[in-house]
Structure formats: structure tokens, C-alpha cells
Write a protein that holds these residues in place. Structure first.
Motif, mmCIF file in Angstrom:
data_model
loop_
_atom_site.group_PDB
_atom_site.id
_atom_site.type_symbol
_atom_site.label_atom_id
_atom_site.label_comp_id
_atom_site.label_asym_id
_atom_site.label_seq_id
_atom_site.Cartn_x
_atom_site.Cartn_y
_atom_site.Cartn_z
ATOM 1 N N THR A 189 0.827 -1.201 0.000
ATOM 2 C CA THR A 189 0.000 0.000 0.000
ATOM 3 C C THR A 189 0.863 1.254 0.000
ATOM 4 O O THR A 189 0.584 2.215 -0.726
ATOM 5 C CB THR A 189 -0.928 0.004 1.233
ATOM 6 N N TRP A 190 1.910 1.272 0.779
ATOM 7 C CA TRP A 190 2.789 2.435 0.855
ATOM 8 C C TRP A 190 3.484 2.688 -0.477
ATOM 9 O O TRP A 190 3.599 3.823 -0.929
ATOM 10 C CB TRP A 190 3.801 2.223 1.965
ATOM 11 N N ILE A 191 3.949 1.630 -1.145
ATOM 12 C CA ILE A 191 4.666 1.780 -2.411
ATOM 13 C C ILE A 191 3.732 2.234 -3.527
ATOM 14 O O ILE A 191 4.090 3.072 -4.343
ATOM 15 C CB ILE A 191 5.370 0.457 -2.798
ATOM 16 N N ASN A 192 2.530 1.694 -3.576
ATOM 17 C CA ASN A 192 1.607 1.974 -4.683
ATOM 18 C C ASN A 192 0.661 3.134 -4.420
ATOM 19 O O ASN A 192 -0.195 3.421 -5.243
ATOM 20 C CB ASN A 192 0.794 0.727 -5.010
ATOM 21 N N GLU A 193 0.778 3.802 -3.308
ATOM 22 C CA GLU A 193 -0.112 4.902 -2.981
ATOM 23 C C GLU A 193 0.137 6.070 -3.924
ATOM 24 O O GLU A 193 1.267 6.461 -4.192
ATOM 25 C CB GLU A 193 0.132 5.353 -1.541
ATOM 26 N N LYS A 194 -0.955 6.620 -4.457
ATOM 27 C CA LYS A 194 -0.845 7.784 -5.331
ATOM 28 C C LYS A 194 -0.836 9.043 -4.470
ATOM 29 O O LYS A 194 -1.784 9.314 -3.757
ATOM 30 C CB LYS A 194 -2.044 7.865 -6.279
ATOM 31 N N ASN A 195 0.227 9.793 -4.533
ATOM 32 C CA ASN A 195 0.304 11.059 -3.806
ATOM 33 C C ASN A 195 0.086 12.193 -4.783
ATOM 34 O O ASN A 195 0.960 13.028 -4.994
ATOM 35 C CB ASN A 195 1.652 11.189 -3.093
ATOM 36 N N GLN A 196 -1.077 12.199 -5.410
ATOM 37 C CA GLN A 196 -1.421 13.223 -6.379
ATOM 38 C C GLN A 196 -2.678 13.934 -5.912
ATOM 39 O O GLN A 196 -3.515 13.359 -5.234
ATOM 40 C CB GLN A 196 -1.726 12.600 -7.746
ATOM 41 N N PRO A 197 -2.838 15.176 -6.318
ATOM 42 C CA PRO A 197 -4.106 15.852 -6.047
ATOM 43 C C PRO A 197 -5.203 15.238 -6.922
ATOM 44 O O PRO A 197 -4.908 14.465 -7.838
ATOM 45 C CB PRO A 197 -3.819 17.301 -6.445
ATOM 46 N N PRO A 198 -6.467 15.587 -6.677
ATOM 47 C CA PRO A 198 -7.531 15.077 -7.543
ATOM 48 C C PRO A 198 -7.316 15.526 -8.988
ATOM 49 O O PRO A 198 -6.907 16.657 -9.240
ATOM 50 C CB PRO A 198 -8.796 15.717 -6.966
ATOM 51 N N ILE A 199 -7.554 14.620 -9.915
ATOM 52 C CA ILE A 199 -7.525 14.938 -11.344
ATOM 53 C C ILE A 199 -8.924 14.628 -11.859
ATOM 54 O O ILE A 199 -9.313 13.466 -11.951
ATOM 55 C CB ILE A 199 -6.459 14.113 -12.086
ATOM 56 N N LEU A 200 -9.688 15.671 -12.162
ATOM 57 C CA LEU A 200 -11.101 15.521 -12.493
ATOM 58 C C LEU A 200 -11.339 15.787 -13.975
ATOM 59 O O LEU A 200 -10.783 16.725 -14.546
ATOM 60 C CB LEU A 200 -11.935 16.490 -11.657
ATOM 61 N N SER A 201 -12.170 14.950 -14.578
ATOM 62 C CA SER A 201 -12.568 15.163 -15.971
ATOM 63 C C SER A 201 -14.053 14.878 -16.099
ATOM 64 O O SER A 201 -14.596 14.019 -15.409
ATOM 65 C CB SER A 201 -11.760 14.262 -16.907
ATOM 66 N N VAL A 202 -14.692 15.616 -16.987
ATOM 67 C CA VAL A 202 -16.131 15.442 -17.219
ATOM 68 C C VAL A 202 -16.355 15.217 -18.711
ATOM 69 O O VAL A 202 -15.715 15.857 -19.548
ATOM 70 C CB VAL A 202 -16.949 16.652 -16.690
ATOM 71 N N THR A 203 -17.224 14.263 -19.027
ATOM 72 C CA THR A 203 -17.536 13.955 -20.421
ATOM 73 C C THR A 203 -19.037 13.758 -20.583
ATOM 74 O O THR A 203 -19.717 13.345 -19.644
ATOM 75 C CB THR A 203 -16.829 12.664 -20.897
ATOM 76 N N LYS A 204 -19.529 14.063 -21.798
ATOM 77 C CA LYS A 204 -20.916 13.753 -22.115
ATOM 78 C C LYS A 204 -21.026 12.240 -22.212
ATOM 79 O O LYS A 204 -20.207 11.594 -22.852
ATOM 80 C CB LYS A 204 -21.329 14.401 -23.433
ATOM 81 N N LYS A 205 -22.023 11.680 -21.579
ATOM 82 C CA LYS A 205 -22.130 10.232 -21.444
ATOM 83 C C LYS A 205 -22.806 9.569 -22.636
ATOM 84 O O LYS A 205 -22.298 8.621 -23.188
ATOM 85 C CB LYS A 205 -22.897 9.917 -20.153
ATOM 86 N N GLY B 209 -5.069 10.980 -7.001
ATOM 87 C CA GLY B 209 -4.853 10.185 -5.807
ATOM 88 C C GLY B 209 -5.697 10.612 -4.626
ATOM 89 O O GLY B 209 -6.093 9.793 -3.817
ATOM 90 N N ASP B 210 -6.000 11.910 -4.499
ATOM 91 C CA ASP B 210 -6.735 12.409 -3.343
ATOM 92 C C ASP B 210 -8.226 12.492 -3.629
ATOM 93 O O ASP B 210 -8.661 12.519 -4.775
ATOM 94 C CB ASP B 210 -6.228 13.799 -2.944
ATOM 95 N N THR B 211 -8.981 12.597 -2.571
ATOM 96 C CA THR B 211 -10.434 12.757 -2.653
ATOM 97 C C THR B 211 -10.770 14.219 -2.877
ATOM 98 O O THR B 211 -10.117 15.107 -2.345
ATOM 99 C CB THR B 211 -11.073 12.264 -1.344
ATOM 100 N N ALA B 212 -11.822 14.458 -3.660
ATOM 101 C CA ALA B 212 -12.310 15.818 -3.891
ATOM 102 C C ALA B 212 -13.710 15.935 -3.296
ATOM 103 O O ALA B 212 -14.508 15.016 -3.384
ATOM 104 C CB ALA B 212 -12.353 16.124 -5.383
ATOM 105 N N GLU B 213 -13.978 17.077 -2.678
ATOM 106 C CA GLU B 213 -15.306 17.366 -2.136
ATOM 107 C C GLU B 213 -15.876 18.571 -2.865
ATOM 108 O O GLU B 213 -15.143 19.391 -3.414
ATOM 109 C CB GLU B 213 -15.224 17.684 -0.644
ATOM 110 N N SER B 214 -17.181 18.668 -2.852
ATOM 111 C CA SER B 214 -17.899 19.809 -3.436
ATOM 112 C C SER B 214 -17.431 20.074 -4.869
ATOM 113 O O SER B 214 -17.090 21.207 -5.222
ATOM 114 C CB SER B 214 -17.709 21.063 -2.582
ATOM 115 N N VAL B 215 -17.427 19.044 -5.691
ATOM 116 C CA VAL B 215 -16.996 19.172 -7.084
ATOM 117 C C VAL B 215 -18.103 19.880 -7.859
ATOM 118 O O VAL B 215 -19.242 19.430 -7.894
ATOM 119 C CB VAL B 215 -16.701 17.791 -7.704
#
Length: 130
Positions: A33-49, A70-76
Motif C-alpha cells: 500500500t505504501w509503495i503503490n499509494e498515489k500522492n497526487q491531487p484530484p484529477i477531475l474530468s467530465v464527459t458527455k455520457k 490520488g486524493d479525494t475531492a469534495e464539493s466538485v
């Protein structure tokens, strides 16, 4: 042999072996878990479904927002603008409360004018960290 020099019984060796295996398994999981943990901010993308649906004179535009960071985003905040003849004819916004790493959410914007007759822009407007 005296009591202090007696060898361990089979039950003691089995118990020791099982405890050692459990400890090794836990240490390996924590390391993985420590080695594979993503230490990145949220990367958000939106697409028409899907395709736009028309029901009772209203146009439903489904979308999907995905967090690949890697991180959680709130109030997107998801924003949509319908441009017709270069001017904003309609706009809308939605809020996704919580979007963890690797998670996606779906929703739809509803317009009174046909989005096929103009240019529809979907984008992520903002988010906050928990």
C-alpha cells in the motif's frame, strides 16, 4: 535434560509459524500500500455520457465526472454552457458532494433549448480538499 533445556513442543512450533506468517502478511500488505499509494491531487474530468434525450420539450444531457487522481475531492462543481450564435443561451451547474480516487459519478443537465443547435461546453469549475 532439565526443564529449562527442553525443546519446544509441536503445538508451540505450529503456533509460532502461524503467528509469523500472519505478521509477514500484514507487513507485506502495508508495504504494498505504501509503495503503490498515489500522492497526487484530484484529477477531475467530465464527459458527455450518451446521446441527448428530448422529453416533453426539455433536452437531457447526461454526463460523467471521474477522479483519476490520488486524493479525494469534495464539493466538485460541474458547469455547463450552451452557446447559440456565440452567446450563452443557457447555463447550469451541479455539485457532487464527494468523489474519491478512481470513483465516478453520473448526472444530467436539462436545457429548454436544443443543445444540438449550438455548442455545449461541460467543465469542472472547482473542488475542495477534505
Amino acid at each position: 535434560m532439565t526443564k529449562t533445556e527442553q525443546s519446544r513442543s509441536i503445538a508451540e512450533w505450529v503456533t509460532f509459524s502461524i503467528a509469523s506468517l500472519i505478521l509477514a502478511f500484514i507487513v507485506s500488505l502495508v508495504s504494498y500500500t505504501w509503495i503503490n499509494e498515489k500522492n497526487q491531487p484530484p484529477i477531475l474530468s467530465v464527459t458527455k455520457k450518451e446521446t441527448i434525450r428530448e422529453i416533453d420539450g426539455q433536452f437531457y444531457v447526461p454526463f460523467e465526472v471521474v477522479n483519476t487522481g490520488g486524493d479525494t475531492a469534495e464539493s466538485v462543481q460541474i458547469m455547463a454552457e450552451l452557446l447559440i450564435n456565440g452567446k450563452v443561451a443557457e447555463s447550469g451547474e451541479q455539485q457532487i458532494d464527494f468523489l474519491s480516487s478512481g470513483e465516478s459519478e453520473e448526472g444530467a443537465f436539462i436545457f429548454s433549448q436544443n443543445p444540438r443547435q449550438g455548442e455545449l461546453n461541460l467543465r469542472v469549475g472547482s473542488y475542495k480538499l477534505p
